[in-house]
Design an enzyme around this catalytic site. Structure first.
Site, PDB file in Angstrom:
ATOM      1  N   TRP B 322       0.839  -1.210   0.000  1.00  0.00           N
ATOM      2  CA  TRP B 322       0.000   0.000   0.000  1.00  0.00           C
ATOM      3  C   TRP B 322       0.871   1.256   0.000  1.00  0.00           C
ATOM      4  O   TRP B 322       0.533   2.271  -0.588  1.00  0.00           O
ATOM      5  CB  TRP B 322      -0.911  -0.019   1.245  1.00  0.00           C
ATOM      6  CG  TRP B 322      -1.771   1.210   1.373  1.00  0.00           C
ATOM      7  CD1 TRP B 322      -3.021   1.387   0.861  1.00  0.00           C
ATOM      8  CD2 TRP B 322      -1.456   2.432   2.049  1.00  0.00           C
ATOM      9  NE1 TRP B 322      -3.502   2.630   1.179  1.00  0.00           N
ATOM     10  CE2 TRP B 322      -2.553   3.295   1.908  1.00  0.00           C
ATOM     11  CE3 TRP B 322      -0.343   2.881   2.771  1.00  0.00           C
ATOM     12  CZ2 TRP B 322      -2.586   4.580   2.453  1.00  0.00           C
ATOM     13  CZ3 TRP B 322      -0.370   4.165   3.310  1.00  0.00           C
ATOM     14  CH2 TRP B 322      -1.483   4.997   3.149  1.00  0.00           C
ATOM     15  N   HIS B 323       2.037   1.150   0.689  1.00  0.00           N
ATOM     16  CA  HIS B 323       2.909   2.330   0.789  1.00  0.00           C
ATOM     17  C   HIS B 323       3.582   2.655  -0.531  1.00  0.00           C
ATOM     18  O   HIS B 323       4.071   3.772  -0.709  1.00  0.00           O
ATOM     19  CB  HIS B 323       3.965   2.109   1.878  1.00  0.00           C
ATOM     20  CG  HIS B 323       3.384   2.224   3.249  1.00  0.00           C
ATOM     21  ND1 HIS B 323       2.795   1.162   3.885  1.00  0.00           N
ATOM     22  CD2 HIS B 323       3.273   3.274   4.089  1.00  0.00           C
ATOM     23  CE1 HIS B 323       2.355   1.567   5.071  1.00  0.00           C
ATOM     24  NE2 HIS B 323       2.636   2.832   5.216  1.00  0.00           N
ATOM     25  N   GLY B 324       3.647   1.712  -1.430  1.00  0.00           N
ATOM     26  CA  GLY B 324       4.255   2.029  -2.719  1.00  0.00           C
ATOM     27  C   GLY B 324       4.816   0.807  -3.395  1.00  0.00           C
ATOM     28  O   GLY B 324       4.949  -0.259  -2.795  1.00  0.00           O
TER      29      GLY B 324
END
Lengths: 356, 465
Positions: B322-324
């Site tokens: 989700w963070h990247g």
């Protein structure tokens, strides 16, 4: 339907928003009073290398420990050798490095030297160590840029106008910001309060080597005034046409006058020796040593120097440089040894006096 | 438009005045919020504003369809909505990552693929508003909330500018009704709003932005050694906390000044004595999102230890992703999954009456979290290896004493304040002491002005996620 309602009193609003602003305003007024009365001046706040060097130089007369040999010069003098290491290599003759920046020029070097000698009375010899780049005269012929193709004309003019507009806008914004910051006494609070207790680190090579501005100060104090250029290894341009030819415009009148003034600032009982710092080998033509020898001779005449340190390397391999005029730490170590050899030879020829 | 800029101060001042003027009309208020949110987001990119409006409008209509359809059709609508949201998110965020990963994987097996990667700009806040929108559709499908029938209200909920680009990821059940009712802005709202906004700005400008060069120095250093890696990672732990929780505080503070209450996103996370507790205190809106919409539907902890471990692994890998689109985020997710699984095993197998002393639990948790931040901050997998190897080299740069001194000077007021918050079990201090609180606000304003003067504005770290 009603959307929202404010259910707080004026006193609540005052306490939440206005009272803090009132307190901050009082603080700002107090800061302005302190600024005007100069109660808090005297803290060292320089962050950039150049500023730190200048601040250190102004404090040097009180901090150096009775040097006998004083090095004066541009930034190549500042970073190309360690005065502390040199001192141990020349048998304990005390050395101090007062190198600064080439942009200051000989008049400023003379000013720093005079201030230094007024306090430090043990100096017997001043070594003027500068980069050959510094003796390049402003009157040297620089090739005029080739004219731009005609079809670029309007584009370039448009771009220039746009660039100028952007510059003006930026200038305006900066002025506005500075005005706002000064009105709130922010630079004063930052430099006179915050800087006393806190500093931010540098990034990249300066950060890796010195960490913080005070790291540079500590390094210079520990190395008798010398600094380092940690910016890595110099990558020379590939074209050979980049060869330096400094001798072209060397002998112009203003420089000769500056040399004479510099000499006059040195007391009669202090000797002046001169030396040039090395250049990257790939930038120099094969006849560079002869050119440098001629340059040194001319400099000697201009400055009426007692000696020239001739047995120093004119060039060094490129990997010893971080820029065309600065040696990197490995190069500085190499040059320190060469400088020690040259000093020793010269001291044997003309021994130093005990004191002035 | 960043919260810590003059542009936002100007924008919010005008908005606040207009907001006061529309206090008699709910419709006008919501329309004004939508308009302001569009201006706020459109200042970055009008194209991506249109994307936001399009995906949100799609979910608005899908929710209405779900509400009036049979369960089977509703499920189809739900799948359609989730697919579209995940496809948009996947395209903008993970497309190149998957192409590159596939190419690398094939290269390992001897196949060479000439893969094309695109220059894709990431719409700011896409992970936040997409998750918020998906949660809304799922909640409508689960019949936990009724769908909104007012497009303006719904768009106001999705695009509410204080929390649009970096959360908290609000649930419709909590935020949407606030757009449908009269908001009363009390003295507590006003004072707490100011405190939260100022404290958030303090965390961001004074602590996080000032710590940034400390962290960069440690992580860019070619031969950092253990001391610098440890200190730099501790600095990063504080930086990312202050950066992100600072944003959340400002968002909550601004919302309170408008009469809206956003959920608390951080609750003193570094005081956690176990990794499970850390995830109840850190980025609460995301961790509860994953709990409610992924972990529990997967079976949670109800199907035995092995299945729980598997669920934790899936959730944490996705939380990392989700963070990247970076391998280091996946490794970070896996590291936290491993920690949570170990913690779960410990709880399962330890003697019933035995409890680890809190100090030991805190130490172990903190070390685990810190190494996790090293994985998270490292620019590449190679850098992870390099910095981990550096932990075995007991060397420090000669200026390390300056590094520690300045780090301690900067962070100690914040740490002391957080200890005080923890001990007093209160988020907002000095509620009853008006003048002391005013002095506290004044101190925050002064620090923000002095530290911010002449410094570049750094974007919030979580904007890139």
């Amino acid at each position: 339907m009603r959307s929202h309602r404010y259910e707080f009193s004026k006193a609540d609003l005052f306490q939440a928003a206005l009272a803090p602003l009132l307190i901050v305003s009082c603080l700002i007024i107090a800061a302005h009073v302190l600024r005007i009365t100069h109660v808090l001046d005297g803290v060292e706040t320089a962050e950039y290398m150049d500023d730190i060097v200048l601040t250190q130089r102004s404090k040097a007369p009180g901090e150096a420990s009775n040097p006998q040999i004083l090095f004066v010069g541009d930034s190549s003098c500042l970073v190309d050798f360690s005065a502390r290491e040199l001192q141990s290599l020349v048998g304990g003759i005390r050395c101090y490095n007062l190198g600064t920046l080439s942009t200051l020029g000989l008049p400023k070097f003379a000013e720093f030297t005079t201030d230094f000698l007024a306090v430090q009375t043990n100096v017997n010899v001043i070594v003027l160590l500068i980069s050959p780049e510094m003796v390049r005269s402003g009157s040297s012929p620089i090739a005029a840029p080739a004219p731009l193709p005609a079809e670029w004309g309007s584009d370039v003019a448009g771009l220039k106008a746009e660039g100028e507009r952007a510059r003006q806008l930026l200038e305006k914004a900066e002025k506005r910001e500075a005005l706002f910051a000064n009105a709130l006494a922010l630079p004063f609070l930052k430099t006179q309060f915050l800087a006393r207790v806190f500093e931010k680190p540098y990034d990249t090579e300066f950060g890796f080597t010195f960490g913080f501005p005070s790291g540079i100060r500590e390094y210079m104090e520990a190395h008798n005034g010398s600094a380092l250029d940690p910016t890595g290894e110099y990558k020379p341009p590939t074209a050979r046409s980049q060869n330096i030819d400094h001798a072209n415009g060397f002998a112009d009148e203003p420089f000769r006058q500056q040399c004479e003034d510099f000499r006059k600032s040195i007391p009669a009982n202090v000797k002046l020796w001169i030396a040039l710092s090395p250049e990257p080998a790939s930038l120099c033509s094969p006849n560079r040593p002869q050119e440098i020898a001629r340059t040194l001779l001319t400099l000697k005449n201009y400055l009426r120097a007692e000696a020239v340190l001739t047995n120093l390397p004119v060039t060094l391999p490129d990997h010893y440089f971080s820029t065309p005029t600065h040696l990197n730490p490995a190069g500085a170590q190499q040059f320190t040894h060469a400088l020690a050899g040259a000093i020793k030879t010269q001291v044997q020829a003309t021994p130093l006096l005990r004191s002035r | 438009m960043l919260f810590d800029t003059n542009e936002f101060a100007g924008f919010f001042s005008i908005f606040f005045l207009l907001y006061f003027l529309v206090r008699d009309s709910l419709r006008l208020r919501n329309a004004l919020i939508v308009l302001a949110s569009f201006v706020f987001y459109g200042a970055w990119s009008v194209k991506f504003l249109l994307l936001l409006i399009a995906t949100a409008t799609f979910d608005f209509f899908v929710a209405l369809q779900i509400d009036r359809s049979s369960p089977r059709r509703a499920k189809l609508w739900l799948i359609g909505s989730l697919s579209l949201n995940l496809a948009v998110l996947g395209f903008f965020k993970y497309c190149n990552f998957f192409i590159e990963s596939l190419r690398d994987l094939l290269a390992l097996s001897g196949f060479h693929l000439d893969a094309i990667t695109w220059e894709i700009l990431l719409p700011i806040g896409i992970s936040f508003y997409t998750f918020q929108s998906m949660a809304y559709v799922i909640d409508v499908y689960r019949k936990q909330i009724a769908p909104s029938r007012n497009w303006i209200e719904f768009i106001a909920y999705i695009s509410f500018f204080p929390q649009l680009v970096a959360g908290p990821i609000e649930r419709a059940g909590h935020l949407l009704p606030q757009f449908q009712t009269l908001r009363i802005i009390t003295a507590t709202h006003l004072k707490d709003g100011v405190t939260l906004t100022l404290f958030g700005l303090f965390k961001k400008i004074v602590i996080a932005d000032t710590l940034a060069p400390f962290v960069e120095l440690a992580y860019d250093h070619p031969e950092p050694g253990a001391a610098l890696v440890i200190a730099g990672t501790a600095a990063f732990a504080i930086q990312i906390y202050c950066d992100f929780s600072g944003y959340s505080d400002i968002a909550r503070g601004i919302a309170l000044l408008l009469g809206f209450e956003l959920m608390k996103n951080f609750n003193l996370p570094y005081f956690a004595t176990s990794l499970a507790e850390f995830w109840q205190r850190w980025h609460i809106s995301l961790s509860t999102w994953f709990r409610d919409y992924l972990y529990i539907p997967l079976g949670g902890n109800r199907r035995g230890l092995a299945r729980t471990a598997f669920n934790l692994l899936i959730v944490m890998l996705l939380a990392g992703l989700w963070h990247g689109a970076k391998m280091t985020f996946l490794i970070w997710g896996a590291w936290h999954a491993l920690g949570l699984i170990l913690h779960r095993c410990w709880r399962h197998f330890k003697p019933a009456k035995f409890e680890l002393p809190a100090a030991i639990g805190w130490t172990l948790t903190t070390v685990w979290i810190l190494y996790g931040w090293l994985l998270f901050r490292a620019p590449s997998s190679d850098a992870v290896y390099g910095h981990t190897a550096a932990l075995h080299q007991w060397i420090a740069p000669n200026w390390f004493h300056l590094y520690l001194r300045n780090l301690a000077l900067l962070c100690s007021p914040l740490i002391a304040f957080q200890i005080w918050q923890f001990a007093r079990k209160t988020e907002i201090p000095l509620r009853e002491q008006n003048w002391t609180r005013a002095a506290f606000h004044a101190a925050l304003i002064t620090a923000i002005l002095v530290f911010g003067q002449g410094e570049e504005v750094r974007p919030f770290i979580y904007f890139q996620f």
